[in-house]
Design a protein around this motif. Structure first.
Motif, PDB file in Angstrom:
ATOM      1  N   GLU B  39      46.788  47.101  43.282  1.00 33.24           N
ATOM      2  CA  GLU B  39      47.610  47.947  42.979  1.00 33.24           C
ATOM      3  C   GLU B  39      48.309  48.037  41.474  1.00 33.24           C
ATOM      4  O   GLU B  39      48.389  48.803  40.707  1.00 33.24           O
ATOM      5  CB  GLU B  39      48.704  48.377  43.808  1.00 33.24           C
ATOM      6  N   TYR B  40      48.528  46.766  41.038  1.00 33.46           N
ATOM      7  CA  TYR B  40      49.038  46.429  39.720  1.00 33.46           C
ATOM      8  C   TYR B  40      48.064  46.662  38.674  1.00 33.46           C
ATOM      9  O   TYR B  40      48.148  47.373  37.681  1.00 33.46           O
ATOM     10  CB  TYR B  40      49.434  44.969  39.597  1.00 33.46           C
ATOM     11  N   MET B  41      46.670  46.290  39.020  1.00 29.45           N
ATOM     12  CA  MET B  41      45.539  46.616  38.234  1.00 29.45           C
ATOM     13  C   MET B  41      45.211  48.118  38.070  1.00 29.45           C
ATOM     14  O   MET B  41      45.116  48.599  36.834  1.00 29.45           O
ATOM     15  CB  MET B  41      44.353  45.768  38.490  1.00 29.45           C
ATOM     16  N   ARG B  42      45.462  48.856  39.243  1.00 32.51           N
ATOM     17  CA  ARG B  42      45.154  50.165  39.089  1.00 32.51           C
ATOM     18  C   ARG B  42      46.264  50.694  38.121  1.00 32.51           C
ATOM     19  O   ARG B  42      45.821  51.509  37.382  1.00 32.51           O
ATOM     20  CB  ARG B  42      45.227  50.682  40.446  1.00 32.51           C
ATOM     21  N   GLU B  43      47.350  50.423  38.142  1.00 33.70           N
ATOM     22  CA  GLU B  43      48.357  50.911  37.463  1.00 33.70           C
ATOM     23  C   GLU B  43      48.281  50.678  36.051  1.00 33.70           C
ATOM     24  O   GLU B  43      48.709  51.188  35.389  1.00 33.70           O
ATOM     25  CB  GLU B  43      49.927  50.544  38.141  1.00 33.70           C
ATOM     26  N   VAL B  44      47.669  49.326  35.927  1.00 30.24           N
ATOM     27  CA  VAL B  44      47.432  48.821  34.438  1.00 30.24           C
ATOM     28  C   VAL B  44      46.268  49.934  33.831  1.00 30.24           C
ATOM     29  O   VAL B  44      46.238  49.606  32.397  1.00 30.24           O
ATOM     30  CB  VAL B  44      47.439  47.342  34.233  1.00 30.24           C
ATOM     31  N   GLY B  45      45.420  50.292  34.542  1.00 31.82           N
ATOM     32  CA  GLY B  45      44.458  51.270  34.328  1.00 31.82           C
ATOM     33  C   GLY B  45      43.105  50.816  34.078  1.00 31.82           C
ATOM     34  O   GLY B  45      42.285  51.212  33.857  1.00 31.82           O
ATOM     35  N   ALA B  46      43.170  49.476  35.024  1.00 27.49           N
ATOM     36  CA  ALA B  46      41.702  48.939  35.132  1.00 27.49           C
ATOM     37  C   ALA B  46      41.436  48.529  36.620  1.00 27.49           C
ATOM     38  O   ALA B  46      41.987  47.312  36.849  1.00 27.49           O
ATOM     39  CB  ALA B  46      41.517  47.664  34.159  1.00 27.49           C
ATOM     40  N   THR B  47      40.818  49.147  37.250  1.00 24.34           N
ATOM     41  CA  THR B  47      41.147  48.885  38.572  1.00 24.34           C
ATOM     42  C   THR B  47      40.004  47.440  38.787  1.00 24.34           C
ATOM     43  O   THR B  47      38.969  47.477  37.974  1.00 24.34           O
ATOM     44  CB  THR B  47      40.268  49.754  39.660  1.00 24.34           C
ATOM     45  N   TYR B  48      40.288  46.632  39.681  1.00 21.62           N
ATOM     46  CA  TYR B  48      39.579  45.507  40.075  1.00 21.62           C
ATOM     47  C   TYR B  48      38.062  45.907  40.224  1.00 21.62           C
ATOM     48  O   TYR B  48      37.174  45.023  39.739  1.00 21.62           O
ATOM     49  CB  TYR B  48      40.317  44.689  40.716  1.00 21.62           C
ATOM     50  N   ALA B  49      37.849  46.791  41.067  1.00 25.70           N
ATOM     51  CA  ALA B  49      36.328  47.201  41.215  1.00 25.70           C
ATOM     52  C   ALA B  49      35.837  47.613  39.937  1.00 25.70           C
ATOM     53  O   ALA B  49      34.350  46.984  40.022  1.00 25.70           O
ATOM     54  CB  ALA B  49      36.363  48.583  42.099  1.00 25.70           C
ATOM     55  N   GLN B  50      36.030  48.092  39.048  1.00 22.15           N
ATOM     56  CA  GLN B  50      35.668  48.570  37.679  1.00 22.15           C
ATOM     57  C   GLN B  50      35.319  47.201  37.164  1.00 22.15           C
ATOM     58  O   GLN B  50      34.187  47.191  36.610  1.00 22.15           O
ATOM     59  CB  GLN B  50      36.395  49.448  36.929  1.00 22.15           C
ATOM     60  N   LEU B  51      36.344  46.329  37.252  1.00 18.83           N
ATOM     61  CA  LEU B  51      36.045  45.041  36.402  1.00 18.83           C
ATOM     62  C   LEU B  51      34.947  44.355  37.015  1.00 18.83           C
ATOM     63  O   LEU B  51      34.051  43.960  36.249  1.00 18.83           O
ATOM     64  CB  LEU B  51      37.511  44.162  36.621  1.00 18.83           C
ATOM     65  N   GLU B  52      34.732  44.111  38.258  1.00 24.35           N
ATOM     66  CA  GLU B  52      33.682  43.610  38.804  1.00 24.35           C
ATOM     67  C   GLU B  52      32.491  44.317  38.476  1.00 24.35           C
ATOM     68  O   GLU B  52      31.302  43.418  38.439  1.00 24.35           O
ATOM     69  CB  GLU B  52      33.714  43.511  40.464  1.00 24.35           C
ATOM     70  N   ALA B  53      32.586  45.546  38.649  1.00 22.94           N
ATOM     71  CA  ALA B  53      31.002  46.168  38.101  1.00 22.94           C
ATOM     72  C   ALA B  53      30.720  45.949  36.813  1.00 22.94           C
ATOM     73  O   ALA B  53      29.368  46.025  36.562  1.00 22.94           O
ATOM     74  CB  ALA B  53      31.413  47.901  38.409  1.00 22.94           C
ATOM     75  N   SER B  54      31.763  45.732  35.870  1.00 21.37           N
ATOM     76  CA  SER B  54      31.281  45.382  34.676  1.00 21.37           C
ATOM     77  C   SER B  54      30.958  43.875  34.432  1.00 21.37           C
ATOM     78  O   SER B  54      30.359  43.340  33.267  1.00 21.37           O
ATOM     79  CB  SER B  54      32.510  45.568  33.774  1.00 21.37           C
ATOM     80  N   GLY B  55      31.105  43.147  35.568  1.00 20.52           N
ATOM     81  CA  GLY B  55      30.334  41.792  35.669  1.00 20.52           C
ATOM     82  C   GLY B  55      31.444  40.701  35.284  1.00 20.52           C
ATOM     83  O   GLY B  55      31.060  39.550  34.794  1.00 20.52           O
ATOM     84  N   LEU B  56      32.692  41.054  35.369  1.00 17.03           N
ATOM     85  CA  LEU B  56      33.745  39.942  35.103  1.00 17.03           C
ATOM     86  C   LEU B  56      34.580  39.840  36.739  1.00 17.03           C
ATOM     87  O   LEU B  56      34.671  40.819  37.433  1.00 17.03           O
ATOM     88  CB  LEU B  56      34.742  40.645  34.171  1.00 17.03           C
ATOM     89  N   PHE B  57      34.690  38.631  37.085  1.00 22.22           N
ATOM     90  CA  PHE B  57      35.381  38.352  38.160  1.00 22.22           C
ATOM     91  C   PHE B  57      36.773  37.613  38.096  1.00 22.22           C
ATOM     92  O   PHE B  57      36.744  36.606  37.181  1.00 22.22           O
ATOM     93  CB  PHE B  57      34.333  37.570  39.302  1.00 22.22           C
ATOM     94  N   LEU B  58      37.606  37.991  38.573  1.00 19.29           N
ATOM     95  CA  LEU B  58      38.934  37.123  38.634  1.00 19.29           C
ATOM     96  C   LEU B  58      38.994  36.186  40.013  1.00 19.29           C
ATOM     97  O   LEU B  58      39.129  36.867  41.194  1.00 19.29           O
ATOM     98  CB  LEU B  58      40.259  38.018  38.555  1.00 19.29           C
ATOM     99  N   VAL B  59      38.984  34.979  39.815  1.00 19.43           N
ATOM    100  CA  VAL B  59      38.850  34.101  41.005  1.00 19.43           C
ATOM    101  C   VAL B  59      40.129  33.499  41.061  1.00 19.43           C
ATOM    102  O   VAL B  59      40.714  32.878  40.017  1.00 19.43           O
ATOM    103  CB  VAL B  59      37.905  32.978  40.599  1.00 19.43           C
ATOM    104  N   VAL B  60      40.679  33.351  42.317  1.00 16.70           N
ATOM    105  CA  VAL B  60      41.952  32.807  42.558  1.00 16.70           C
ATOM    106  C   VAL B  60      41.794  31.141  42.233  1.00 16.70           C
ATOM    107  O   VAL B  60      40.777  30.451  42.936  1.00 16.70           O
ATOM    108  CB  VAL B  60      42.456  32.896  43.882  1.00 16.70           C
ATOM    109  N   ALA B  61      42.529  30.406  41.640  1.00 15.88           N
ATOM    110  CA  ALA B  61      42.299  29.294  41.308  1.00 15.88           C
ATOM    111  C   ALA B  61      43.384  28.176  41.947  1.00 15.88           C
ATOM    112  O   ALA B  61      43.355  27.246  42.015  1.00 15.88           O
ATOM    113  CB  ALA B  61      42.140  28.852  39.604  1.00 15.88           C
ATOM    114  N   GLN B  62      44.364  28.918  42.113  1.00 12.78           N
ATOM    115  CA  GLN B  62      45.764  28.554  42.642  1.00 12.78           C
ATOM    116  C   GLN B  62      46.713  29.540  43.358  1.00 12.78           C
ATOM    117  O   GLN B  62      46.767  30.591  43.044  1.00 12.78           O
ATOM    118  CB  GLN B  62      46.544  27.875  41.352  1.00 12.78           C
ATOM    119  N   ALA B  63      47.189  29.071  44.395  1.00  6.78           N
ATOM    120  CA  ALA B  63      47.904  29.857  45.246  1.00  6.78           C
ATOM    121  C   ALA B  63      49.159  29.248  45.869  1.00  6.78           C
ATOM    122  O   ALA B  63      48.869  28.022  46.438  1.00  6.78           O
ATOM    123  CB  ALA B  63      47.336  30.583  46.374  1.00  6.78           C
TER     124      ALA B  63
END
Lengths: 141, 141, 141, 141
Positions: B39-63
């Motif tokens: 939801e955060y990314m949707r509100e920032v204006g760049a859905t994560y689905a679109q980001l992946e479609a453009s070939g960029l992945f945000l991978v969890v490195a630490q939790a």
């Protein structure tokens, strides 16, 4: 348990555990840690199922994971579990997750701190026998 | 997104998310954080689905998660998501999970660090527009 | 509940629910059915949480799903839940899952038969009030 | 695979798989079936991972489960998997889930029909070698 205070468990990555990135979704690593923890307690001589049946619950109060490499469908993942800290009302486990096949790789390290609660949700001390077993195992880590 | 750089999402605890302790199993809190992040990314204006479609992945490195109180079946959980740190190749989110009904309670706080990878698995910089949007949102947090 | 005896719920597909095929893993459809069932009972006037608190459990005895089209990350899925059959000790729900956005599509149909058990695991009749509410809702389906 | 065309796999019920009823949540039975299916294909000589790498996907088109008895945390569950039907573009597996320890009990029977799709989502025939292997295994069931 090996003489160095480490319990080794293995899981195979299930298809259900993958996500659309083609790798295991990150929360499943903590489920695998739980598999390691279950085995650890069995080897210490007190299954967690028995502990709950006696009215004592170990509740996760903190969980930290560092992800180093992705696990993939059908990979064999080894979980090395040891005790990091033993307190009268809390116990902290440390986990190292390693891919065994195909091609060895360190996948992640993790810790979970669990606190002991009674069926009423109030803090309780670990039973003496379990505390001794944990401290003995920890001393060998 | 509110003017303070926080996105608020809500989930209702599913029966499937409970465990035999009668509370939500601890790894689902991180899934709810992912709902907040989406939801955060949707509100920032760049859905994560679109980001992946453009070939960029945000991978969890630490939790990291600190559990403060249990969530139960059918509870409404509010997830407040904000940015903790923005780097050119990584972004760190912070989450506060609160039970809204029945009876308000702070349930957990969490952070996840995500790194940007290309489809080839190699580190990449975040696109300029997204980086600006993140930095702008972060400046208001 | 609408006058036709159907309860409509919505979920958004979570990243955690996808698999490496790039679509929602098939078992999550049954979790979404459970979301629909929870809402159905709330609209009938007897939350399932209250039912369990009174010592009655509805246990899944049978589940059938036909998958027609894939659901993808961030899709909005509509769950239409209605009663297929009401018996004194069992109730059968029927579900239609539809993608609303982006682009409407019938995703799946499913049924689950639930049987009523007491805390001791023995079969029990549904409480009269709930049975009447179910039969009334079913009559409108 | 045994000479009767049945592959036997085992899983141990994870804490994460339980729900607040104190038993394994019903959708996990289908995940265990997937574990059985993965092993079945490995024994037939064509791992599902290889199949996907070759551009062929087996997608669940139908899933039916009958639940007979509950599985509990730490129970050992045996999954007996066999082929129920082999078609050029579809294959139907049948599963029997049995609790081995503590105390044997039939837990569930299930079937899943999978259809073969290419990477483009269009129906495809199973590769000849796999079809022969399936038919050969099926002939022994």
């Amino acid at each position: 348990m090996s003489t160095n205070g480490i319990t080794t468990s293995r899981v195979r990555v299930r298809y259900s555990e993958t996500d659309q990135m083609g790798v295991a979704y990150h929360t499943h690593y903590l489920v695998w840690c739980e598999v390691g923890r279950t085995e650890y307690m069995r080897e210490v001589g007190a299954t967690y199922a028995q502990l709950e049946a006696s009215g004592l619950f170990l509740v996760v109060a903190q969980a930290n994971v560092r992800y180093l490499a992705p696990a993939r469908y059908d990979d064999t993942v080894r979980i090395d579990t040891c005790l990091q800290r033993v307190q009268s009302r809390a116990v902290t486990f440390h986990y190292t997750l390693t891919r065994e096949a195909p091609g060895p790789a360190r996948l992640a390290t993790a810790m979970t701190k669990l606190i002991a609660l009674g069926a009423d949700g109030a803090p309780r001390s670990l039973p003496d026998a379990l505390l001794r077993a944990f401290r003995n195992a920890h001393a060998h880590a």
